[in-house]
Write a protein that holds these residues in place. Structure first.
Motif, PDB file in Angstrom:
ATOM      1  N   ALA A  69       0.829  -1.207   0.000  1.00 16.44           N
ATOM      2  CA  ALA A  69       0.000   0.000   0.000  1.00 16.44           C
ATOM      3  C   ALA A  69       0.862   1.256   0.000  1.00 16.44           C
ATOM      4  O   ALA A  69       0.533   2.250  -0.659  1.00 16.44           O
ATOM      5  CB  ALA A  69      -0.946  -0.006   1.203  1.00 16.44           C
ATOM      6  N   GLU A  70       1.977   1.216   0.736  1.00 14.64           N
ATOM      7  CA  GLU A  70       2.870   2.377   0.760  1.00 14.64           C
ATOM      8  C   GLU A  70       3.476   2.626  -0.621  1.00 14.64           C
ATOM      9  O   GLU A  70       3.556   3.770  -1.078  1.00 14.64           O
ATOM     10  CB  GLU A  70       3.980   2.141   1.783  1.00 14.64           C
ATOM     11  N   GLY A  71       3.889   1.547  -1.291  1.00 13.13           N
ATOM     12  CA  GLY A  71       4.412   1.716  -2.646  1.00 13.13           C
ATOM     13  C   GLY A  71       3.368   2.248  -3.607  1.00 13.13           C
ATOM     14  O   GLY A  71       3.653   3.115  -4.439  1.00 13.13           O
ATOM     15  N   GLU A  72       2.131   1.756  -3.478  1.00 15.41           N
ATOM     16  CA  GLU A  72       1.059   2.252  -4.336  1.00 15.41           C
ATOM     17  C   GLU A  72       0.750   3.716  -4.033  1.00 15.41           C
ATOM     18  O   GLU A  72       0.477   4.508  -4.939  1.00 15.41           O
ATOM     19  CB  GLU A  72      -0.182   1.388  -4.136  1.00 15.41           C
ATOM     20  N   ARG A  73       0.800   4.071  -2.747  1.00 14.11           N
ATOM     21  CA  ARG A  73       0.528   5.470  -2.380  1.00 14.11           C
ATOM     22  C   ARG A  73       1.596   6.395  -2.955  1.00 14.11           C
ATOM     23  O   ARG A  73       1.280   7.480  -3.475  1.00 14.11           O
ATOM     24  CB  ARG A  73       0.486   5.609  -0.860  1.00 14.11           C
ATOM     25  N   GLN A  74       2.844   6.004  -2.871  1.00 14.29           N
ATOM     26  CA  GLN A  74       3.908   6.817  -3.443  1.00 14.29           C
ATOM     27  C   GLN A  74       3.752   6.961  -4.956  1.00 14.29           C
ATOM     28  O   GLN A  74       3.986   8.034  -5.519  1.00 14.29           O
ATOM     29  CB  GLN A  74       5.264   6.210  -3.097  1.00 14.29           C
ATOM     30  N   ARG A  75       3.328   5.867  -5.598  1.00 16.95           N
ATOM     31  CA  ARG A  75       3.130   5.950  -7.051  1.00 16.95           C
ATOM     32  C   ARG A  75       1.990   6.907  -7.399  1.00 16.95           C
ATOM     33  O   ARG A  75       2.098   7.710  -8.325  1.00 16.95           O
ATOM     34  CB  ARG A  75       2.817   4.559  -7.599  1.00 16.95           C
ATOM     35  N   ARG A  76       0.895   6.836  -6.604  1.00 13.07           N
ATOM     36  CA  ARG A  76      -0.222   7.756  -6.860  1.00 13.07           C
ATOM     37  C   ARG A  76       0.179   9.194  -6.585  1.00 13.07           C
ATOM     38  O   ARG A  76      -0.229  10.110  -7.302  1.00 13.07           O
ATOM     39  CB  ARG A  76      -1.428   7.362  -6.006  1.00 13.07           C
ATOM     40  N   GLU A  77       0.965   9.418  -5.517  1.00  7.03           N
ATOM     41  CA  GLU A  77       1.405  10.780  -5.229  1.00  7.03           C
ATOM     42  C   GLU A  77       2.244  11.335  -6.372  1.00  7.03           C
ATOM     43  O   GLU A  77       2.085  12.493  -6.772  1.00  7.03           O
ATOM     44  CB  GLU A  77       2.211  10.782  -3.926  1.00  7.03           C
ATOM     45  N   THR A  78       3.129  10.526  -6.898  1.00  4.95           N
ATOM     46  CA  THR A  78       3.942  10.972  -8.037  1.00  4.95           C
ATOM     47  C   THR A  78       3.067  11.305  -9.238  1.00  4.95           C
ATOM     48  O   THR A  78       3.278  12.316  -9.920  1.00  4.95           O
ATOM     49  CB  THR A  78       4.959   9.885  -8.406  1.00  4.95           C
ATOM     50  N   MET A  79       2.055  10.462  -9.488  1.00  2.00           N
ATOM     51  CA  MET A  79       1.170  10.713 -10.623  1.00  2.00           C
ATOM     52  C   MET A  79       0.387  12.012 -10.418  1.00  2.00           C
ATOM     53  O   MET A  79       0.275  12.831 -11.338  1.00  2.00           O
ATOM     54  CB  MET A  79       0.213   9.536 -10.789  1.00  2.00           C
ATOM     55  N   TRP A  80      -0.141  12.208  -9.189  1.00  2.00           N
ATOM     56  CA  TRP A  80      -0.925  13.416  -8.961  1.00  2.00           C
ATOM     57  C   TRP A  80      -0.058  14.665  -8.962  1.00  2.00           C
ATOM     58  O   TRP A  80      -0.542  15.757  -9.321  1.00  2.00           O
ATOM     59  CB  TRP A  80      -1.676  13.310  -7.635  1.00  2.00           C
ATOM     60  N   VAL A  81       1.198  14.551  -8.583  1.00  2.00           N
ATOM     61  CA  VAL A  81       2.100  15.698  -8.682  1.00  2.00           C
ATOM     62  C   VAL A  81       2.269  16.099 -10.139  1.00  2.00           C
ATOM     63  O   VAL A  81       2.232  17.295 -10.489  1.00  2.00           O
ATOM     64  CB  VAL A  81       3.465  15.371  -8.030  1.00  2.00           C
ATOM     65  N   GLU A  82       2.425  15.110 -11.013  1.00  2.00           N
ATOM     66  CA  GLU A  82       2.548  15.413 -12.440  1.00  2.00           C
ATOM     67  C   GLU A  82       1.259  16.032 -12.978  1.00  2.00           C
ATOM     68  O   GLU A  82       1.289  17.013 -13.729  1.00  2.00           O
ATOM     69  CB  GLU A  82       2.890  14.131 -13.216  1.00  2.00           C
ATOM     70  N   VAL A  83       0.120  15.438 -12.588  1.00  2.00           N
ATOM     71  CA  VAL A  83      -1.163  15.984 -13.063  1.00  2.00           C
ATOM     72  C   VAL A  83      -1.367  17.400 -12.534  1.00  2.00           C
ATOM     73  O   VAL A  83      -1.806  18.304 -13.265  1.00  2.00           O
ATOM     74  CB  VAL A  83      -2.317  15.061 -12.617  1.00  2.00           C
ATOM     75  N   GLY A  84      -1.059  17.613 -11.247  1.00  2.00           N
ATOM     76  CA  GLY A  84      -1.222  18.951 -10.690  1.00  2.00           C
ATOM     77  C   GLY A  84      -0.309  19.974 -11.331  1.00  2.00           C
ATOM     78  O   GLY A  84      -0.684  21.134 -11.522  1.00  2.00           O
ATOM     79  N   LYS A  85       0.906  19.549 -11.697  1.00  2.00           N
ATOM     80  CA  LYS A  85       1.851  20.472 -12.325  1.00  2.00           C
ATOM     81  C   LYS A  85       1.301  20.977 -13.648  1.00  2.00           C
ATOM     82  O   LYS A  85       1.194  22.193 -13.868  1.00  2.00           O
ATOM     83  CB  LYS A  85       3.190  19.762 -12.534  1.00  2.00           C
TER      84      LYS A  85
END
Length: 563
Positions: free
Chosen positions: A435-451
């Motif tokens: 779950a931690e690995g999946e959360r980090q992956r989602r955070e990275t994706m949302w950072v890109e989307v937010g940028k």
């Protein structure tokens, strides 16, 4: 092109002159602020998160604590993984920190090696102390060598080296015990265990391979699996030991076949229960008793080819008849009657008939040779633990497992199904890691989307704001006139006729009157007032004649102002 640019510049100046100081501040401040915010977002979001690299992995707790203390004093950020056995630092600091820690002798590794003698004390050191130091150094060097194996996490070696004796009959053999902690998900193959045994025996003078015992952290004695091979190598490979080695290999092969059968049954049962109860809610253990005896049986059977009697192959019919005069031997049985001259003969007519039939039949001869290969299952024992199932499911699970494993109660198979709660701490820990690995992956994706979303939003807001402020009023007026269907009145030049000239003085010849005088157009303000007056009259007339259209135009203006 120059005329068009000049017109745009004039319109911009006109619009700028109509704006109040507050509006001018907004027009200049909002784009600048948006640009600054956009630049800040690009700089903040485009910078990737700081990457971490592995500084050291699989560290003993002593080395890990020393390295963490050094990192704290150095002010270097770090992360711990694998229960503190792995230390990560920012990727840019990995090599620098390795060199810095190496200068301090870190990591030291488990135990001590021959560096123990780097600063030896000659004075005040007894032979017993030197012997203990040598023993510690040997154990430390062996531990470091064994830990170079990929599957081994930690190791510990204990050596028992008897003191040398003057009499060889009283000299005791050296022994060694090795404790290995295997990494999670790995195991040591028999050839690797044999390699550890030889490594330890060759590293210590006078230590025989058969005197080395290897055990894992679960208490399993790993050296027993290769004991026969070690003994065969130690005996020099004579006939008796070779036979023993062959027997050991045969036994090992039989155990391997038995293990494959048990694993196949366990996997089949766990797959069925996993689909019904869910993954991880059933534990299955199968014990199979195998029959490795090879049997050979030969049987011969004879049977007719066709029908009951078969097919005749040959037939022979013999008939014998006799008619005539002759004598028939007679008299009293005994010696006298059998001696020639004493036999009594009875005379008279004689006739007889004899018939003999011989018939041979074709038959089948069938020879059947049956060889039963070893490896048949003699008896099965199946144990199943399930995690908190309903009581009504218990009997159904037992029937399904019995059918899946092929349990035969006639031959003595046993099946046991027990319902107990499972310890899910390890599974929960692994789930948390995933779950931690999946959360980090989602955070990275949302950072890109937010940028990229922030970039698009700032650009759109800036364009909409500029559009709402810069749009000239003349556009709305032209829209009104175009909708009303009236042409835009153009400014008209005013021509004023010159006053009549005074009567000419009486002269002899006539003087032609001067041409009409063309007066220049009125100033721009007068033309603009005239233009507005004409538009006002036209709108008033249209509002009286077509009020619905005027209402639509006003509604459109309101919507445009809201934008």
């Amino acid at each position: 092109m120059g005329e068009y640019a000049r017109q745009l510049l004039d319109r911009f100046r006109e619009l700028w002159g109509r704006l109040s100081p507050l509006q001018k501040g907004l027009v200049t401040g909002v784009p600048i602020t948006a640009f600054v915010v956009l630049a800040f977002l690009l700089a903040a979001l485009s910078r990737p998160p700081e990457a971490y690299g592995v500084l050291f992995a699989d560290l003993p707790r002593e080395d890990a604590s020393l390295i963490v203390a050094k990192l704290k004093t150095s002010g270097v950020a770090y992360r711990l993984k694998d229960d503190g056995a792995t230390i990560e630092v920012p990727l840019k600091d990995v090599y620098e920190m390795r060199l810095s820690l190496a200068s301090l002798g870190l990591p030291k590794g488990p135990g001590v090696g021959f560096e123990l003698f780097d600063k030896s004390q000659v004075l005040g050191t007894t032979d017993a102390q030197q012997r203990v130091s040598m023993l510690r150094a040997l154990e430390g060097e062996l531990v470091r060598t064994i830990m170079a194996i990929t599957q081994v996490r930690t190791a510990r070696v204990n050596l028992a080296l008897p003191a040398p004796s003057l009499y060889s009959e009283q000299q005791k053999d050296s022994t060694a015990s090795v404790l290995l902690e295997i990494k999670r998900g790995y195991k040591l193959e028999p050839q690797q265990v044999r390699g550890v045994i030889h490594l330890v025996s060759l590293g210590v003078e006078g230590l025989k391979p058969q005197n080395v015992k290897v055990m894992d952290n679960y208490g399993n004695i790993l050296s027993d699996a290769v004991r026969d091979e070690i003994m065969d190598e130690a005996s020099g490979g004579d006939s008796g030991s070779s036979a023993l080695s062959r027997q050991a290999k045969l036994t090992q092969g039989q155990l391997s076949v038995q293990g494959h059968v048990e694993m196949a049954m366990e996997r089949r049962i766990e797959e069925i229960l996993g689909k019904v109860l869910g993954p991880g809610r059933a534990a299955v253990k199968v014990t199979a008793e195998m029959n490795f005896d090879q049997m050979k049986s030969v049987s011969k059977t004879f049977e007719p080819i066709h029908g009951v009697d078969g097919i005749p192959r040959s037939t022979q019919h013999k008939t014998e008849t006799y008619t005539g005069v002759g004598g028939i031997p007679g008299g009293v049985p005994g010696v006298e009657s059998n001696i020639p001259g004493y036999q009594a003969v009875v005379g008279g007519n004689l006739s007889y008939a004899k018939a003999d039939d011989t018939r041979n039949y074709e038959i089948n001869e069938k020879t059947e040779e049956i060889i039963r290969a070893p490896g048949a299952v003699k008896r099965l024992t199946v144990a199943v633990f399930v995690d908190n199932v309903q009581p009504q499911q218990h009997a159904a699970i037992q029937r399904v497992v019995s059918a899946a494993a092929g349990v035969d109660t006639v031959r003595g198979d046993v099946i046991a199904v027990e319902n107990l709660p499972f310890d899910k701490s390890q599974a929960d820990s692994m789930a948390q890691d995933r779950a931690e690995g999946e959360r980090q992956r989602r955070e990275t994706m949302w950072v890109e989307v937010g940028k990229y979303g922030a970039i698009v939003a700032v650009v759109l807001m800036t364009l909409l704001f500029i559009r709402a402020l810069v749009r000239p009023r003349v556009v709305r007026e032209r829209v009104l006139v175009e909708v009303a269907g009236a042409p835009i009145p153009e400014p008209v030049a005013v021509v004023v006729a010159a006053p009549p000239p005074p009567p000419p003085p009486p002269q002899a010849e006539e003087i032609s009157p001067p041409p009409p005088l063309l007066i220049e157009p009125e100033p721009t303000a007068a033309l603009e007032r005239q233009r507005r007056q004409q538009i006002r009259q036209h709108v008033t007339r249209m509002a009286r004649q077509r009020p619905e259209m005027v209402a639509q135009i006003i509604k459109r203006w309101i919507l445009e102002e809201k934008r």
